[in-house]
Motif scaffolding. Structure first.
Motif, PDB file in Angstrom:
ATOM      1  N   PHE A 130      -3.653   3.035  -6.972  1.00 58.79           N
ATOM      2  CA  PHE A 130      -2.807   2.541  -8.056  1.00 58.79           C
ATOM      3  C   PHE A 130      -2.212   1.200  -7.625  1.00 58.79           C
ATOM      4  N   TYR A 131      -2.175   0.266  -8.554  1.00 59.16           N
ATOM      5  CA  TYR A 131      -1.649  -1.056  -8.195  1.00 59.16           C
ATOM      6  C   TYR A 131      -0.972  -1.693  -9.401  1.00 59.16           C
ATOM      7  N   ARG A 132       0.013  -2.531  -9.116  1.00 53.72           N
ATOM      8  CA  ARG A 132       0.718  -3.271 -10.146  1.00 53.72           C
ATOM      9  C   ARG A 132      -0.017  -4.588 -10.402  1.00 53.72           C
ATOM     10  N   LEU A 191      -4.761  10.961   3.602  1.00 50.54           N
ATOM     11  CA  LEU A 191      -5.075   9.537   3.642  1.00 50.54           C
ATOM     12  C   LEU A 191      -5.860   9.148   4.893  1.00 50.54           C
ATOM     13  N   PRO A 192      -5.488   9.599   6.102  1.00 50.39           N
ATOM     14  CA  PRO A 192      -6.294   9.229   7.278  1.00 50.39           C
ATOM     15  C   PRO A 192      -7.717   9.763   7.208  1.00 50.39           C
ATOM     16  N   VAL A 193      -7.889  10.909   6.543  1.00 52.51           N
ATOM     17  CA  VAL A 193      -9.234  11.474   6.397  1.00 52.51           C
ATOM     18  C   VAL A 193     -10.057  10.599   5.457  1.00 52.51           C
ATOM     19  N   ILE A 194      -9.457  10.193   4.324  1.00 51.46           N
ATOM     20  CA  ILE A 194     -10.152   9.302   3.383  1.00 51.46           C
ATOM     21  C   ILE A 194     -10.531   8.000   4.077  1.00 51.46           C
ATOM     22  N   MET A 195      -9.612   7.438   4.852  1.00 54.65           N
ATOM     23  CA  MET A 195      -9.902   6.201   5.581  1.00 54.65           C
ATOM     24  C   MET A 195     -11.073   6.374   6.537  1.00 54.65           C
ATOM     25  N   PRO A 234       4.027  -1.959  -4.558  1.00 51.05           N
ATOM     26  CA  PRO A 234       3.133  -2.133  -5.718  1.00 51.05           C
ATOM     27  C   PRO A 234       1.748  -1.523  -5.560  1.00 51.05           C
ATOM     28  N   MET A 235       1.473  -0.910  -4.417  1.00 52.99           N
ATOM     29  CA  MET A 235       0.168  -0.275  -4.220  1.00 52.99           C
ATOM     30  C   MET A 235       0.356   1.040  -3.473  1.00 52.99           C
ATOM     31  N   LEU A 236      -0.428   2.033  -3.842  1.00 52.14           N
ATOM     32  CA  LEU A 236      -0.523   3.270  -3.074  1.00 52.14           C
ATOM     33  C   LEU A 236      -1.731   4.059  -3.541  1.00 52.14           C
ATOM     34  N   VAL A 237      -2.237   4.904  -2.655  1.00 55.53           N
ATOM     35  CA  VAL A 237      -3.321   5.812  -2.999  1.00 55.53           C
ATOM     36  C   VAL A 237      -2.695   7.147  -3.374  1.00 55.53           C
ATOM     37  N   SER A 238      -3.002   7.626  -4.567  1.00 56.06           N
ATOM     38  CA  SER A 238      -2.406   8.874  -5.053  1.00 56.06           C
ATOM     39  C   SER A 238      -3.335   9.502  -6.080  1.00 56.06           C
ATOM     40  N   GLY A 239      -2.876  10.610  -6.675  1.00 54.81           N
ATOM     41  CA  GLY A 239      -3.681  11.327  -7.645  1.00 54.81           C
ATOM     42  C   GLY A 239      -3.279  11.021  -9.074  1.00 54.81           C
ATOM     43  N   PRO A 240      -4.032  11.529 -10.050  1.00 56.85           N
ATOM     44  CA  PRO A 240      -3.742  11.265 -11.463  1.00 56.85           C
ATOM     45  C   PRO A 240      -2.344  11.679 -11.900  1.00 56.85           C
ATOM     46  N   TYR A 241      -1.742  12.630 -11.199  1.00 56.99           N
ATOM     47  CA  TYR A 241      -0.374  13.033 -11.545  1.00 56.99           C
ATOM     48  C   TYR A 241       0.586  11.855 -11.452  1.00 56.99           C
ATOM     49  N   GLN A 301       8.045   7.584  -4.220  1.00 54.04           N
ATOM     50  CA  GLN A 301       6.864   6.780  -4.509  1.00 54.04           C
ATOM     51  C   GLN A 301       6.808   6.322  -5.963  1.00 54.04           C
ATOM     52  N   VAL A 302       7.313   7.120  -6.878  1.00 52.20           N
ATOM     53  CA  VAL A 302       7.297   6.720  -8.290  1.00 52.20           C
ATOM     54  C   VAL A 302       8.248   5.554  -8.509  1.00 52.20           C
ATOM     55  N   GLN A 303       9.478   5.684  -8.023  1.00 48.02           N
ATOM     56  CA  GLN A 303      10.445   4.613  -8.198  1.00 48.02           C
ATOM     57  C   GLN A 303      10.037   3.357  -7.449  1.00 48.02           C
ATOM     58  N   GLY A 304       9.442   3.530  -6.283  1.00 47.79           N
ATOM     59  CA  GLY A 304       8.965   2.372  -5.540  1.00 47.79           C
ATOM     60  C   GLY A 304       7.916   1.602  -6.318  1.00 47.79           C
ATOM     61  N   PHE A 305       7.041   2.328  -7.006  1.00 42.90           N
ATOM     62  CA  PHE A 305       6.003   1.682  -7.802  1.00 42.90           C
ATOM     63  C   PHE A 305       6.598   1.053  -9.054  1.00 42.90           C
ATOM     64  N   VAL A 306       7.496   1.769  -9.706  1.00 38.68           N
ATOM     65  CA  VAL A 306       8.105   1.277 -10.947  1.00 38.68           C
ATOM     66  C   VAL A 306       8.938   0.026 -10.692  1.00 38.68           C
ATOM     67  N   THR A 307       9.729   0.026  -9.637  1.00 35.04           N
ATOM     68  CA  THR A 307      10.570  -1.138  -9.349  1.00 35.04           C
ATOM     69  C   THR A 307       9.776  -2.298  -8.765  1.00 35.04           C
TER      70      THR A 307
END
Length: 407
Positions: free
Chosen positions: A145-147, A192-196, A252-259, A242-248
């Protein structure tokens, strides 16, 4: 409770209400199922099953259980012998929960007469061999997800496609100052380390079917993981939201799920068009996590047939699509993902693309409480307490090496 990802007034969701209203018969006395639903979705789930109640006259009582409380609550239920009729279980916990003996074995004979529960109907990698203790309920994967607006303000016109690009982009974004960062790593996320590692072409299971983190690809993944902290690109506060960090825009970037999309749209609808999602960064591949939740049936419960009827209803493609509309959680049924209305959703297109290159965690006995915990303990000790990298990794290898990953 978060608001639904889409308004209930959609034609599909409205049809649930209309169908439920067609029946004038109240639920039959004494026919009630208790269902544990993880997180804060119990009210929406209650709405989803109104049609089931209208069809079957079986009342459903949905009980919300916080994700971080499920282990203790399940253990208490096993000890007392009194559990719910149906419970939602994260796939990474299913093996450990099944080992308790408290869940009904959902083999082919048990599922006979419930065609929607056939393993072939679910996404590959989610369904077992027909003898599992749960049937898939929702699917999940991880995307970036990215802004868009914040990246564009720094002259960045596309999301990073490799981990090297992501690290460089995160440094640029963190240089904005004023408490800004470039990326967020949830300190509880042991995937995340596994995906990397996977995206670098590596494995964490050796040729003998045993966990083995001591590989060149994992070492490179650790370089990136630790490097994001060393660059000052990620917050170190364990309680960072993480939600507020992205909203504010702080992260502006993080790997997360559709939720996360559901949470963003609920918390900040004014950001519509200013953020988006893309496949996880990679190199050798862009392989992400295939995860989700299953539904299990309490073995000693007295309403097993009604419970199986509920699972069958929840596995209907139309029900799966309706649940995505209400909650933002992806279907586990292949036919639901192919639904025309769902397939036309541009975010679902991103998720579906990622699901085509996604895989489940190794089937160790208890990923969250054992292997995944040891992984996070090692990495967090390095970045948060200054532990020696080589010593922490040696401890990880000793704690997890040889753990069997059986299908």
């Amino acid at each position: 409770m978060r608001k639904p990802r889409r308004a209930l007034a959609t034609p599909l969701a409205a049809s649930l209400v209309a169908l439920a209203a067609c029946s004038t018969s109240p639920p039959a006395a004494g026919r009630e199922l208790t269902v544990w639903i993880m997180g804060d979705g119990s009210a929406r789930f209650q709405q989803l099953v109104s049609t089931f109640t209208a069809r079957t006259r079986v009342r459903v009582d949905a009980v919300a259980v916080p994700w971080n409380s499920i282990d203790q609550k399940f253990t208490t239920a096993v000890a007392s012998g009194k559990g719910p009729d149906v419970l939602q279980i994260g796939l990474s916990k299913l093996r450990a929960f099944a080992a308790s003996g408290a869940l009904l074995r959902l083999d082919r004979r048990t599922l006979d007469g419930h065609p929607n529960l056939a393993a072939a109907r679910f996404l590959d990698g989610l369904a077992g061999d027909g003898t599992a203790a749960g049937v898939p309920w929702v699917s999940d994967t991880r995307v970036l997800f990215y802004r868009r607006d914040i990246l564009a303000a720094q002259g960045i016109t596309r999301p990073p496609a490799t981990w090297e690009e992501l690290r460089a982009t995160a440094r640029t974004l963190a240089a904005r100052g004023g408490g800004a960062f470039g990326y967020h790593i949830p300190q509880w996320d042991n995937t995340l380390p596994v995906i990397m590692t996977w995206t670098r072409g590596g494995e964490i299971v050796d040729g003998n079917g045993k966990i083995d983190f001591d590989t060149p690809e994992f070492h490179r993944a650790v370089d990136t993981y630790l490097g994001l902290y060393a660059d000052g690109s990620v917050p170190t506060d364990a309680d960072f939201d993480q939600v507020q960090g992205f909203v504010t825009g702080a992260t502006p970037m993080l790997v997360s799920g559709p939720y996360l999309a559901d949470a963003i749209e609920s918390a900040a609808p004014q950001l519509k068009g200013r953020w988006w999602a893309a496949p996880v960064p990679g190199g050798h591949a862009h392989t992400s996590l295939l995860a989700g939740s299953a539904l299990g049936v309490w073995r000693a419960g007295g309403r097993k047939e009604d419970a199986l009827r509920l699972l069958d209803y929840l596995s209907e493609p139309s029900t799966q699509v309706a649940w995505y509309r209400l909650s933002g959680q992806l279907p586990a049924v292949k036919a639901a993902l192919d639904d025309a209305a769902l397939a036309a959703d541009p975010l679902v297109a991103v998720y579906s693309r990622q699901l085509r290159d996604a895989r489940p965690l190794p089937p160790v006995p208890d990923w969250d409480g054992d292997t995944g915990k040891a992984l996070l303990d090692a990495l967090n000790s390095i970045v948060l307490t200054g532990a020696d990298r080589e010593g922490a990794l040696r401890a990880l290898y000793a704690a997890t090496g040889g753990t069997a990953a059986r299908p």
